[in-house]
Design a protein around this motif. Structure first.
Motif, PDB file in Angstrom:
ATOM      1  N   THR A   8       2.102  22.554   1.836  1.00 21.63           N
ATOM      2  CA  THR A   8       0.838  22.953   2.474  1.00 21.63           C
ATOM      3  C   THR A   8       0.611  24.460   2.321  1.00 21.63           C
ATOM      4  O   THR A   8      -0.494  24.935   2.503  1.00 21.63           O
ATOM      5  N   ALA A   9       1.674  25.180   2.002  1.00 19.15           N
ATOM      6  CA  ALA A   9       1.574  26.640   1.962  1.00 19.15           C
ATOM      7  C   ALA A   9       1.404  27.186   0.556  1.00 19.15           C
ATOM      8  O   ALA A   9       1.303  28.390   0.370  1.00 19.15           O
ATOM      9  N   VAL A  10       1.376  26.335  -0.454  1.00 21.93           N
ATOM     10  CA  VAL A  10       1.270  26.819  -1.832  1.00 21.93           C
ATOM     11  C   VAL A  10      -0.073  26.430  -2.439  1.00 21.93           C
ATOM     12  O   VAL A  10      -0.778  25.566  -1.915  1.00 21.93           O
ATOM     13  N   ASP A  11      -0.401  27.074  -3.560  1.00 23.75           N
ATOM     14  CA  ASP A  11      -1.661  26.767  -4.228  1.00 23.75           C
ATOM     15  C   ASP A  11      -1.450  25.944  -5.492  1.00 23.75           C
ATOM     16  O   ASP A  11      -2.395  25.395  -6.054  1.00 23.75           O
ATOM     17  N   SER A  12      -0.217  25.917  -5.973  1.00 23.26           N
ATOM     18  CA  SER A  12       0.094  25.074  -7.123  1.00 23.26           C
ATOM     19  C   SER A  12       1.598  24.837  -7.125  1.00 23.26           C
ATOM     20  O   SER A  12       2.316  25.428  -6.321  1.00 23.26           O
ATOM     21  N   VAL A  13       2.052  23.961  -8.021  1.00 21.61           N
ATOM     22  CA  VAL A  13       3.492  23.712  -8.096  1.00 21.61           C
ATOM     23  C   VAL A  13       3.965  23.684  -9.545  1.00 21.61           C
ATOM     24  O   VAL A  13       3.187  23.431 -10.466  1.00 21.61           O
ATOM     25  N   ILE A  14       5.255  23.952  -9.688  1.00 19.63           N
ATOM     26  CA  ILE A  14       5.932  23.675 -10.952  1.00 19.63           C
ATOM     27  C   ILE A  14       6.887  22.532 -10.643  1.00 19.63           C
ATOM     28  O   ILE A  14       7.706  22.616  -9.718  1.00 19.63           O
ATOM     29  N   LEU A  15       6.717  21.457 -11.385  1.00 17.09           N
ATOM     30  CA  LEU A  15       7.543  20.276 -11.184  1.00 17.09           C
ATOM     31  C   LEU A  15       8.601  20.267 -12.277  1.00 17.09           C
ATOM     32  O   LEU A  15       8.274  20.333 -13.465  1.00 17.09           O
ATOM     33  N   VAL A  16       9.861  20.225 -11.874  1.00 19.15           N
ATOM     34  CA  VAL A  16      10.948  20.263 -12.851  1.00 19.15           C
ATOM     35  C   VAL A  16      11.469  18.844 -13.073  1.00 19.15           C
ATOM     36  O   VAL A  16      11.672  18.092 -12.118  1.00 19.15           O
ATOM     37  N   ILE A  17      11.635  18.496 -14.345  1.00 14.98           N
ATOM     38  CA  ILE A  17      12.175  17.178 -14.667  1.00 14.98           C
ATOM     39  C   ILE A  17      13.398  17.373 -15.559  1.00 14.98           C
ATOM     40  O   ILE A  17      13.379  18.165 -16.498  1.00 14.98           O
ATOM     41  N   ASP A  18      14.454  16.665 -15.232  1.00 16.32           N
ATOM     42  CA  ASP A  18      15.679  16.711 -16.024  1.00 16.32           C
ATOM     43  C   ASP A  18      15.475  15.778 -17.222  1.00 16.32           C
ATOM     44  O   ASP A  18      15.202  14.589 -17.036  1.00 16.32           O
ATOM     45  N   CYS A  19      15.604  16.306 -18.434  1.00 13.19           N
ATOM     46  CA  CYS A  19      15.265  15.496 -19.613  1.00 13.19           C
ATOM     47  C   CYS A  19      16.228  14.336 -19.825  1.00 13.19           C
ATOM     48  O   CYS A  19      15.923  13.381 -20.531  1.00 13.19           O
ATOM     49  N   VAL A  20      17.385  14.409 -19.200  1.00 12.60           N
ATOM     50  CA  VAL A  20      18.334  13.301 -19.327  1.00 12.60           C
ATOM     51  C   VAL A  20      17.914  12.173 -18.388  1.00 12.60           C
ATOM     52  O   VAL A  20      17.917  11.001 -18.744  1.00 12.60           O
ATOM     53  N   LYS A  21      17.522  12.550 -17.213  1.00 12.27           N
ATOM     54  CA  LYS A  21      17.229  11.534 -16.189  1.00 12.27           C
ATOM     55  C   LYS A  21      15.773  11.098 -16.157  1.00 12.27           C
ATOM     56  O   LYS A  21      15.455  10.030 -15.663  1.00 12.27           O
ATOM     57  N   GLY A  22      14.879  11.920 -16.623  1.00 13.14           N
ATOM     58  CA  GLY A  22      13.466  11.555 -16.604  1.00 13.14           C
ATOM     59  C   GLY A  22      12.907  11.556 -15.191  1.00 13.14           C
ATOM     60  O   GLY A  22      13.389  12.281 -14.318  1.00 13.14           O
ATOM     61  N   VAL A  23      11.880  10.744 -14.970  1.00 11.21           N
ATOM     62  CA  VAL A  23      11.253  10.686 -13.650  1.00 11.21           C
ATOM     63  C   VAL A  23      12.192   9.957 -12.698  1.00 11.21           C
ATOM     64  O   VAL A  23      12.669   8.878 -12.997  1.00 11.21           O
ATOM     65  N   GLU A  24      12.472  10.589 -11.559  1.00  9.49           N
ATOM     66  CA  GLU A  24      13.361   9.979 -10.579  1.00  9.49           C
ATOM     67  C   GLU A  24      12.603   9.692  -9.289  1.00  9.49           C
ATOM     68  O   GLU A  24      11.460  10.090  -9.125  1.00  9.49           O
ATOM     69  N   GLU A  25      13.301   9.031  -8.381  1.00 10.43           N
ATOM     70  CA  GLU A  25      12.650   8.561  -7.162  1.00 10.43           C
ATOM     71  C   GLU A  25      11.911   9.670  -6.411  1.00 10.43           C
ATOM     72  O   GLU A  25      10.739   9.540  -6.055  1.00 10.43           O
ATOM     73  N   GLN A  26      12.587  10.789  -6.201  1.00 12.12           N
ATOM     74  CA  GLN A  26      11.977  11.848  -5.410  1.00 12.12           C
ATOM     75  C   GLN A  26      10.839  12.534  -6.172  1.00 12.12           C
ATOM     76  O   GLN A  26       9.903  13.047  -5.573  1.00 12.12           O
ATOM     77  N   THR A  27      10.935  12.518  -7.506  1.00 15.35           N
ATOM     78  CA  THR A  27       9.856  13.097  -8.314  1.00 15.35           C
ATOM     79  C   THR A  27       8.553  12.359  -7.998  1.00 15.35           C
ATOM     80  O   THR A  27       7.500  12.958  -7.844  1.00 15.35           O
ATOM     81  N   ARG A  28       8.682  11.040  -7.928  1.00 10.81           N
ATOM     82  CA  ARG A  28       7.507  10.209  -7.679  1.00 10.81           C
ATOM     83  C   ARG A  28       6.892  10.522  -6.317  1.00 10.81           C
ATOM     84  O   ARG A  28       5.686  10.691  -6.181  1.00 10.81           O
ATOM     85  N   LYS A  29       7.742  10.619  -5.290  1.00 10.66           N
ATOM     86  CA  LYS A  29       7.234  10.857  -3.932  1.00 10.66           C
ATOM     87  C   LYS A  29       6.566  12.216  -3.811  1.00 10.66           C
ATOM     88  O   LYS A  29       5.535  12.359  -3.166  1.00 10.66           O
ATOM     89  N   LEU A  30       7.179  13.215  -4.429  1.00 13.93           N
ATOM     90  CA  LEU A  30       6.612  14.559  -4.353  1.00 13.93           C
ATOM     91  C   LEU A  30       5.269  14.600  -5.057  1.00 13.93           C
ATOM     92  O   LEU A  30       4.318  15.223  -4.602  1.00 13.93           O
ATOM     93  N   MET A  31       5.220  13.909  -6.174  1.00 10.29           N
ATOM     94  CA  MET A  31       3.979  13.884  -6.940  1.00 10.29           C
ATOM     95  C   MET A  31       2.871  13.188  -6.144  1.00 10.29           C
ATOM     96  O   MET A  31       1.707  13.588  -6.221  1.00 10.29           O
ATOM     97  N   ASP A  32       3.244  12.168  -5.382  1.00  9.70           N
ATOM     98  CA  ASP A  32       2.249  11.493  -4.534  1.00  9.70           C
ATOM     99  C   ASP A  32       1.607  12.490  -3.584  1.00  9.70           C
ATOM    100  O   ASP A  32       0.396  12.474  -3.366  1.00  9.70           O
ATOM    101  N   VAL A  33       2.438  13.347  -3.002  1.00  4.73           N
ATOM    102  CA  VAL A  33       1.914  14.333  -2.054  1.00  4.73           C
ATOM    103  C   VAL A  33       1.003  15.322  -2.777  1.00  4.73           C
ATOM    104  O   VAL A  33      -0.069  15.677  -2.284  1.00  4.73           O
ATOM    105  N   CYS A  34       1.418  15.746  -3.977  1.00  5.15           N
ATOM    106  CA  CYS A  34       0.586  16.685  -4.734  1.00  5.15           C
ATOM    107  C   CYS A  34      -0.748  16.052  -5.077  1.00  5.15           C
ATOM    108  O   CYS A  34      -1.793  16.690  -4.998  1.00  5.15           O
TER     109      CYS A  34
END
Ligand SMILES: Nc1nc2c(ncn2[C@@H]2O[C@H](COP(=O)(O)OP(=O)(O)OP(=O)(O)O)[C@@H](O)[C@H]2O)c(=O)[nH]1
Ligand SMILES: [Mg+2]
Length: 536
Positions: free
Chosen positions: A100-126
């Motif tokens: 709520t306090a930021v104006d944009s985000v940088i989303l980091v993804i591990d190229c070995v693991k790809g999209v993970e569970e928490q990545t999905r949830k955070l993206m939902d909020v964004c």
């Protein structure tokens, strides 16, 4: 309000699944800002403990960050504020509030693991907030997934369009570097853990033999093919779509080797939005307004083990914040002034005279403030949308040292004020109940109570599964409900009655028996500005 002060600021969060490399990336970004001289200078936001020799078990064993850190630096005329968040789901509340306090985000993804569970949830909020997202695909020095596959996964699972800005050449032990598709520059991979690398070769025409010379014929041929393919598959970068949160530019790199980080930063300052407006209950507050407004999104006690202070982190939304000036606290209807507010540059706190929209100011507080509180120059408003979660794990707090009950009491109050957990008391047997959304929070609480307050405690799991704040327009009916359901009634810190359900089924039965009672999953009916965010 000077527009140049607003326009030079960029405030963003770094988010990802645990261990993708947020803290590592944050450190490298600070290195570019000259804010630190060598890598390793930044203490991570992994649990910082008092000066004793043992480490907190949870950090040692799992190496995870437990709270958001705020750091600022200057680069190329911009003042950049980074909020490095914890990835673990048990600390997601902290991350969601930070968003709520930021104006944009940088989303980091591990190229070995790809999209993970928490990545999905955070993206939902964004997505819910239309936060602009830049993606950094990290750890290219490791044998990861094919870049096409990764982008497809991102688009499908995170529901966002991607525009690759750079393209990797090889991966793992064959990682040669990245080609910047937009600037048409080749950057050869060298491991630069502590220095800033500048090894960029401009190759305007991919068919130039220079390319073969630099990376070999085979990789050159593959890159030519990839460049053509990507131009056909992906839609290209569009600033407007990015700003609206529909399109994410993607970079490939390796944070630990400081590779691809500079390009990310250069693009970030070019495209990321300056401080944005925020909604209040009545209207939209613009950063350009003359009067100061701001809200608290995080509270942390004992940040510095040598000083027992409590700091509230306030995001400036509009106007100019000045030290020593009286500001109006809209929930308490009271004026406060701050003689020594702090700013966060690099990994240090420093006293600041004034702050502008986008900045995060640390306000010393003796225990008056809560997450979500709003400051203004007199106008009565409340910023909206700071999420609050209904806890799902409940444990009785047991004091293990009878001589330290005061310390325990004080400690648990302060820690729950920070929003680490929620505190309830049960009048029938006078026990204290701590409610959280994740198991790890209990470890953090236990550790911090001991190290920051000298109080040792234990937890005893209770059978409750969900807390419901109860209300009823008919006072008598509420009293009747409370006395009939005593065993399940607790009170929160503000003395509001809360019904503890053992299961969904129990709740249904109780609702049928008391149809006049309203059940709320957050304490929003208190008039606080909390909103429930679905965790699913
Ligand atoms: N091989 C490789 N390892 C990396 C890279 N970047 C980070 N790491 C490692 O990945 C691990 C996790 O890095 P962190 O930066 O702590 O990850 P984080 O996302 O901050 O983790 P949490 O805050 O706990 O969610 C560390 O061991 C890093 O050294 C990279 O580019 N390549
Ligand atoms: Mg971290």
């Amino acid at each position: 309000m000077k527009p140049e002060e607003i326009n030079k600021r960029r405030t963003f969060g770094i988010i990802s699944h645990p261990d993708a490399g947020k803290t590592t990336l944050t450190e490298k970004l600070l290195l570019f800002g000259g804010a630190i001289q060598t890598a390793g200078a930044v203490k991570s936001n992994k649990f910082r403990k008092a000066a004793t020799s043992d480490f907190m078990e949870i950090e040692k064993q799992r190496g995870i960050s437990v709270a958001t850190s705020v750091m600022g630096f200057e680069y190329s005329g911009y003042k950049i504020n980074i909020l490095d968040t914890p990835g673990h789901k048990d600390f997601a509340e902290d991350t969601y509030r930070t968003l709520t306090a930021v104006d944009s985000v940088i989303l980091v993804i591990d190229c070995v693991k790809g999209v993970e569970e928490q990545t999905r949830k955070l993206m939902d909020v964004c997505r819910m907030r239309h936060t602009p997202v830049i993606i950094f695909i990290n750890k290219l020095d490791r044998e990861g997934q094919d870049p096409y596959h990764l982008l497809e996964e991102v688009e499908k699972e995170l529901n966002i369009h991607t525009a690759p800005m750079s393209w990797p050449i090889g991966m793992g032990k064959d990682f040669k570097g990245v080609y910047n598709l937009f600037e048409k520059k080749l950057q050869l991979f060298t491991s630069q853990k502590i220095k800033l690398s500048d090894d960029v070769i401009a190759i305007d025409d991919l068919h130039s033999p220079e390319l073969d010379k630099q990376i070999g014929e085979k990789d050159a041929a593959k890159l030519r093919e990839d460049a053509e393919m990507t131009a056909g598959i992906y839609e290209g970068f569009d600033n407007e779509l990015y700003r609206e949160g529909y399109l994410a530019p993607v970079f490939f790199g390796s944070a630990i080797n400081n590779f691809g980080v500079k390009e990310l930063l250069e693009t970030f300052i070019r495209i990321a939005p300056p401080p944005q407006s925020r909604m209040v209950d009545k209207r939209e507050v613009l950063p350009t307004e003359n009067n100061f407004t701001g809200f608290i999104f995080k509270i942390h006690a004992n940040l510095d083990p040598n000083h027992r202070d409590r700091i509230s982190f306030c995001r400036v939304v509009s106007g100019k914040f000045e030290s020593n000036k009286f500001y109006f606290h809209t929930r308490l209807n009271k004026k406060f002034r701050f003689p020594s507010p702090v700013g966060f540059m690099a990994n240090e706190k420093n006293i600041l005279e004034n702050a502008y929209p986008g900045d995060v100011v640390g306000l010393y507080d003796t225990g008056n403030f809560k997450i979500g509180d709003t400051f203004t120059e007199g106008e009565s408003l409340f910023f909206k949308g700071i999420p609050s979660f209904s806890p799902e794990i409940f444990k009785e707090l047991i004091n293990k040292d009878p001589f330290k009950s005061k310390q325990l009491e004080k400690g648990i109050r302060q820690l729950t004020d920070e929003g680490v957990a929620q505190l309830f008391s049960r009048p029938t047997d006078n026990i204290k109940i701590v409610g959280t959304v994740g198991e790890l929070q209990f470890e953090v609480i236990q550790f911090r109570l001991l190290h920051e307050y000298g109080a040792s405690c234990a937890f005893n799991t209770l059978e409750y599964k969900k807390a419901y704040w109860v209300s009823c327009p008919d006072k008598k009916a509420l009293e009747n409900f409370i006395s009939r359901e005593q065993r399940y009634i607790t009170y929160d810190k503000d003395e509001h009655p809360v019904y503890m359900a053992k299961s969904e089924w129990f709740l249904t039965i109780t609702r049928q028996a008391f149809p006049e009672i309203e059940f709320h999953t957050t304490s929003e009916m208190k008039g606080d500005m909390v909103e429930e965010t679905s965790k699913k």
